[in-house]
Design an enzyme around this catalytic site. Sequence first.
Site, PDB file in Angstrom:
ATOM      1  CE  LYS B  96       6.506 -61.154   3.042  1.00 54.13           C
ATOM      2  NZ  LYS B  96       6.154 -60.746   1.525  1.00 54.13           N
ATOM      3  CB  ALA B 184       8.196 -63.434  -3.673  1.00 51.77           C
ATOM      4  N   GLY B 185       7.210 -63.927  -6.508  1.00 54.69           N
ATOM      5  CA  GLY B 185       7.396 -64.524  -7.822  1.00 54.69           C
ATOM      6  C   GLY B 185       5.981 -65.318  -8.676  1.00 54.69           C
ATOM      7  CG  ASN B 206       0.742 -56.383  -3.288  1.00 52.07           C
ATOM      8  OD1 ASN B 206       1.195 -55.851  -2.416  1.00 52.07           O
ATOM      9  ND2 ASN B 206      -0.044 -56.166  -3.922  1.00 52.07           N
ATOM     10  CB  THR B 207       3.082 -57.495  -8.311  1.00 49.14           C
ATOM     11  OG1 THR B 207       3.887 -57.224  -7.160  1.00 49.14           O
ATOM     12  CG2 THR B 207       3.116 -56.562  -9.334  1.00 49.14           C
TER      13      THR B 207
END
EC number: 2.8.1.10
Lengths: 337, 260
Positions: B96, B184-185, B206-207
Site C-alpha cells: 500500500k 481513509a476518511g 482503521n481508526t
Amino acid sequence: MYQTRKPRGESSVTIIGAGIAGAWQALLFAQAGHDVTLHERGDASLTLSTSHWAGGMLAPWCETEVAEPVISRLGLRSLDLWRRELPDTAFNGSLVVAHARERADFERFAKMTLNHRRLDAADLAALEPSLEGRFREALFFADEGHVEPRRVLPKLHEKIIAAGGTIHFNSDVSASEVDGLVIDCRGLFARDAQPELRGVKGEMILIETGEVELRRPVRLIHPRWPLYVIPREKNLFMLGATSIETEDTGVSVRSALELLGAAYAVHPAFAEARILEFGSGLRPAFPDNLPRIAINGDSIAVNGLYRHGFLIAPALAELTLGFVARGQIDNEVMQCA
Amino acid sequence: MLTFYSKQFSSRLLIGTALYPSPAIMQTAIRASGAQIVTVSLRREAAGGKSGDAFWSLIRELGVTVLPNTAGCRSVREAVTTAKLARELFGTSWIKLEVIADNDTLQPDVVGLVEAATILIKDGFEVFPYCTEDFSVATRLVDAGCKVVMPWAAPIGSARGIINRDALRLLRDRLPDITLVVDAGIGAPSHAAHALELGYDAVLLNTAVAKAKDPVAMAGAFRLGVEAGRVAFEAGLMDARDFASPSTPVVGTPFWHAVS
C-alpha cells in the site's frame, strides 16, 4: 467475583523482581508477618527494571479512555493503598489539554472518561498559573495522583526492610532454585515461563528548567499516545511516554520530536529547558494488555502490568496476599493451574 | 468476488492493525469485521523479522493476507526504500503506497505517488496507491500499471465520509476494470455503505473501528454496512428525483397523489 480455597498460610515467601510489582508484593507480605526475601537481578538503581522509566501516574479515570474496567477497579483500590502506606503521595489531580487541531480527540476523551470537571481558561490559570493564556479549556481530574518512580521505589524498599523483609540486589535467582512459596514479578524477563508476554516500548525524556512551574501532570491529547508532562522535584520534568509495538530499545528521532513537541505545545518556555536524559523501557504485556496473577502450586506469577504498573501494583499485591492468607480468588485477575 | 492482482476475496472490507486498546481486541475486532486483508505499518509497529515479533505473530494468527504500507513516508525515495524493506520482511510483493505531502492534512503527494508507483511496478511490486479523488492522477497510476486505485473519502482520520461523491463516481465510471477502494476518511458504517453503493469494490479503514468505544461491535457494524452497500449496488439503486411530493392534497390531482 470472589470464591475461596483453603488458605495456604505460608510463612516464608520469596519474591523475584524489585520493580513496582515486586516491591508492593514484598511490602504487603512483610507487613502481614511473612518472612519475605526480595531478589533483584540488577542493582539498587533499578535501571534494569521497567519501573525505572515509568511516568508514575496514578490516573485511573484518565485510563478509562482505553483500559478495561478491571484497571479502574484495581486502580481505585490502589489509590487507597498508596495513601495508606505513603501518605505524602501527591493527590492534586491531573490536567488534560489539547492543541486546537486535536479538538475532536479532546471531546472524545471527555466523553470516554469519568470524574472530571471542565475548566475554562481562567479556572486553568488559577490552578496552574504557568498555563495562563495557553489553552481555552481543560479537563481536570481532581482525584488523580502521581509518584516519582525513582524516589518512591527506594522508599518502598526501606519500608520492606522496616517491616522485617530482606532485599538482595544483584541476585539473579530462578524460581526453581527456591523452596516454598515464590512470587515471580520479573516482568518481561519472565518470558521463559510466560511466553505470551510481549514488550511494548515506551520512550521518555527528562528535562530541566526553572522557567515553568507545574504542580500536577499535564496530559496533551495526541492521536496515538497519552503524552504527559510530569513535574518532578528540583525543576525537573518528565516527558512520556510513547507506546510502540516493538521490542527495540532506544529513542527514535520521531519520538523525540513528538515528546519535545508536546512539551513545547504545553509551554513555549520548555524550548529553553536542558535535556538531561533520553530513555526507553519495555512494558510487559499479555495479548489483552491486562494483568494476571497466575497460580501454580507453590509458584505465583504476577505480570502483564503493561502501562499500569504504579497504578495497579498495590491492589495486585493485596489480591495475592488475600489468596495466600485467606484462599480468596479474584476471577478477573487470577488464573489457577 | 473481489480481485486484487489476481487473488480473490469475498470480504470487501480491508482493515488496519493500529490504535486498538490491545492486540487481543485487535484480533477479535478483525475477526468480527470478516476482513481477509489487513494493513500493517512497517515504520511504526511490528517489523516481521526480529523486534516486533510478538505483535507480528498475533497478526499472523489471524490467517489473513497482509498488505504492508508505507505510512509516514514523505518522499519517493523513502517510500521506495520502505516498500523494499516490507517485501523482505513480510514476504509479499503487495504494497500500500502512501507518499504524504503535508503532515497536517496528510494529503497524498500525488506527483510523488505516480513516480514511486512507476519505480515499484518496474521492480515487480503490486501497488495499492493511496490517492485523492483526482481523475487525472488515477489515470496516471493506471497507466503506470496499477490494477488497484485507492482514493480517499476525506482526509485520513477525519471521519467525514465521502465529501466529493461526483468525483468518486467519475472514477468508477471511467475505470470500470480497475479495482477501486475507498481508503481513509470513513467514520461510520453508512459511509462505507455509501462507497459500496457507488460501485466501489471495497473500503479500507482503521481508526473508525480501533477508536470506537467498542471496537469489536463496531467492526461487526462495518461488516454489515459494507455488505448492505454491495447488495444495494448489485440490486440497482433508484435514482434521486427532482420533484417534491406536496404535503397537502391539491384539488384536481388524482387521488394516488393526494395520499402518501
